[in-house]
Scaffold this active site. Structure first.
Site, PDB file in Angstrom:
ATOM      1  N   ALA A 295     -15.976  12.452  -6.825  1.00 50.36           N
ATOM      2  CA  ALA A 295     -15.423  13.363  -5.952  1.00 50.36           C
ATOM      3  C   ALA A 295     -14.584  14.508  -6.590  1.00 50.36           C
ATOM      4  O   ALA A 295     -14.613  15.782  -6.049  1.00 50.36           O
ATOM      5  CB  ALA A 295     -14.482  12.670  -4.790  1.00 50.36           C
TER       6      ALA A 295
ATOM      7  N   ARG B  89       0.888  -1.243  -0.161  1.00 50.73           N
ATOM      8  CA  ARG B  89       0.056  -0.065  -0.028  1.00 50.73           C
ATOM      9  C   ARG B  89       0.999   1.303   0.204  1.00 50.73           C
ATOM     10  O   ARG B  89       0.405   2.251  -0.635  1.00 50.73           O
ATOM     11  CB  ARG B  89      -1.040  -0.100   1.038  1.00 50.73           C
ATOM     12  CG  ARG B  89      -1.994  -0.911   1.088  1.00 50.73           C
ATOM     13  CD  ARG B  89      -2.909  -1.248   2.379  1.00 50.73           C
ATOM     14  NE  ARG B  89      -3.777   0.134   2.238  1.00 50.73           N
ATOM     15  CZ  ARG B  89      -4.727   0.530   3.166  1.00 50.73           C
ATOM     16  NH1 ARG B  89      -4.722  -0.369   4.334  1.00 50.73           N
ATOM     17  NH2 ARG B  89      -5.455   1.380   3.188  1.00 50.73           N
TER      18      ARG B  89
ATOM     19  N   SER C 152     -18.081   4.410   2.280  1.00 51.66           N
ATOM     20  CA  SER C 152     -19.382   3.625   2.386  1.00 51.66           C
ATOM     21  C   SER C 152     -20.193   3.413   3.533  1.00 51.66           C
ATOM     22  O   SER C 152     -21.381   2.849   3.484  1.00 51.66           O
ATOM     23  CB  SER C 152     -18.742   1.932   1.881  1.00 51.66           C
ATOM     24  OG  SER C 152     -17.972   1.584   2.928  1.00 51.66           O
TER      25      SER C 152
ATOM     26  N   HIS D  10      -7.705   6.593  11.541  1.00 53.58           N
ATOM     27  CA  HIS D  10      -6.994   5.327  11.418  1.00 53.58           C
ATOM     28  C   HIS D  10      -5.982   4.997  11.426  1.00 53.58           C
ATOM     29  O   HIS D  10      -5.302   4.081  10.786  1.00 53.58           O
ATOM     30  CB  HIS D  10      -7.864   4.595  10.402  1.00 53.58           C
ATOM     31  CG  HIS D  10      -9.564   4.328  10.699  1.00 53.58           C
ATOM     32  ND1 HIS D  10     -10.376   3.934   9.574  1.00 53.58           N
ATOM     33  CD2 HIS D  10      -9.995   4.247  11.622  1.00 53.58           C
ATOM     34  CE1 HIS D  10     -11.282   3.872  10.055  1.00 53.58           C
ATOM     35  NE2 HIS D  10     -11.236   3.855  11.321  1.00 53.58           N
TER      36      HIS D  10
ATOM     37  N   CYS E  84       6.227   0.317  23.532  1.00 53.31           N
ATOM     38  CA  CYS E  84       6.222   1.559  24.278  1.00 53.31           C
ATOM     39  C   CYS E  84       5.137   2.552  23.888  1.00 53.31           C
ATOM     40  O   CYS E  84       4.965   3.783  24.449  1.00 53.31           O
ATOM     41  CB  CYS E  84       7.546   2.213  24.435  1.00 53.31           C
ATOM     42  SG  CYS E  84       8.099   2.956  22.813  1.00 53.31           S
TER      43      CYS E  84
ATOM     44  N   ASN F 231      -8.445   7.680   5.867  1.00 55.02           N
ATOM     45  CA  ASN F 231      -7.587   7.075   5.085  1.00 55.02           C
ATOM     46  C   ASN F 231      -6.077   7.233   5.559  1.00 55.02           C
ATOM     47  O   ASN F 231      -5.735   8.069   6.544  1.00 55.02           O
ATOM     48  CB  ASN F 231      -7.586   7.928   3.718  1.00 55.02           C
ATOM     49  CG  ASN F 231      -8.794   7.872   3.120  1.00 55.02           C
ATOM     50  OD1 ASN F 231      -9.702   6.931   3.027  1.00 55.02           O
ATOM     51  ND2 ASN F 231      -9.276   9.084   2.128  1.00 55.02           N
TER      52      ASN F 231
ATOM     53  N   CYS G 231      12.292   3.277  22.980  1.00 51.95           N
ATOM     54  CA  CYS G 231      12.808   1.937  23.777  1.00 51.95           C
ATOM     55  C   CYS G 231      13.760   0.845  23.048  1.00 51.95           C
ATOM     56  O   CYS G 231      13.856   0.030  23.949  1.00 51.95           O
ATOM     57  CB  CYS G 231      11.464   1.183  24.099  1.00 51.95           C
ATOM     58  SG  CYS G 231      10.709   0.153  23.039  1.00 51.95           S
TER      59      CYS G 231
END
Ligand code: APR
Length: 233
Positions: A219, A59, A177, A109, A120, A92, A139
């Protein structure tokens, strides 16, 4: 458009679709290519971390070839020119809002370009792969994972989001959605506090009936048109 002073915007994968980023539930989407339980749950990561880390490397690689589209750019312009309060919340994990000119983005997200230390809980910018288990910069434990909120985990900054939903006078949902809570419940939250609610989406979503108005289309066309309306006052 009546005097709008406080806007909350929620975006989903659909706003990045025209930039070439796969959505999840459209035809051919990520959840047709991969099983959620294998690549987007803590159990899946515990069972087979390399499968999950390769999924996020894929991704991240797709993101390297993507450019923000007219919808991202229009929201960047809105942030610069809108005189009222604006909160942009995205589900996103890509950085296309930032590259489209939005300086203040709440990634509920998480983000592909960030890593989270399971030991940590440090969150740190991370552009490369995590497959070789790099040490946490704080750490030093070899426990960095993608800083992405998986199914069953709590999204980030929910208190701040609900505060803004209670106070806003306009809630706009773009390219989602409405299949996943708590984001899918934001429209009801805003509406119950008196906000007007507008959905911009390619097709009707699971939440369409909750919106005062739904506009269907790409969009890249709907968002610039809507931003022009808001800025024209
Ligand atoms: N313009 C506008 N809307 C679009 C476009 C477009 N060009 N292309 C697709 N859409 C719409 C689809 O009609 C669909 O309603 O975007 C929505 C994408 O829905 P999903 O694929 O379910 O993505 P999203 O709503 O962001 O998923 C929510 O689920 O699995 C998790 O982590 C994932 O954060 C994500 C969450």
């Amino acid at each position: 458009m009546a005097e709008i002073e406080r806007i909350v915007i929620l975006t989903g994968a659909g706003i990045s679709a025209e930039s070439g980023i796969d959505t999840f539930r459209s035809a051919g989407g990520l959840w047709e290519q991969h099983r959620i339980e294998d690549v987007a749950t803590p159990e899946g990561f515990a069972r087979n971390p390399d499968l999950v880390l390769n999924f996020y490397d894929m991704r991240r690689a797709a993101l390297a070839d993507a450019e923000p589209n007219a919808a991202h750019m229009a929201l960047g312009r809105l942030e610069r020119e809108f005189a009222g309060e604006l909160l942009l919340v995205t589900q996103n994990v890509d950085d296309l809002h930032e590259r489209g000119g939005s300086g203040r983005v709440l990634h509920m997200h998480g983000e592909l370009k960030s890593a989270l230390c399971s030991a940590c809980e440090t969150r740190a910018p991370w552009l490369g792969t995590l497959i070789d288990r790099p040490a946490c910069p704080v750490c030093q434990a070899p426990s960095l994972r993608p800083d992405v909120v998986w199914f069953g985990e709590m999204p980030y900054q929910m208190g701040r989001i609900y505060q803004a939903l209670e106070a806003c006078d306009l809630f706009v949902s773009i390219g989602t959605s409405g299949a996943v809570y708590p984001a899918a419940g934001f429209v009801q939250e805003a509406r119950s506090h008196g906000a007007r609610t507008l959905e911009l989406n390619l097709e009707h979503s699971e939440g369409s009936r909750m919106f005062h108005e739904t506009r269907l289309g790409l969009a890249s066309r709907l968002v610039p048109e809507w931003v022009d309306e808001v800025l024209a006052g």
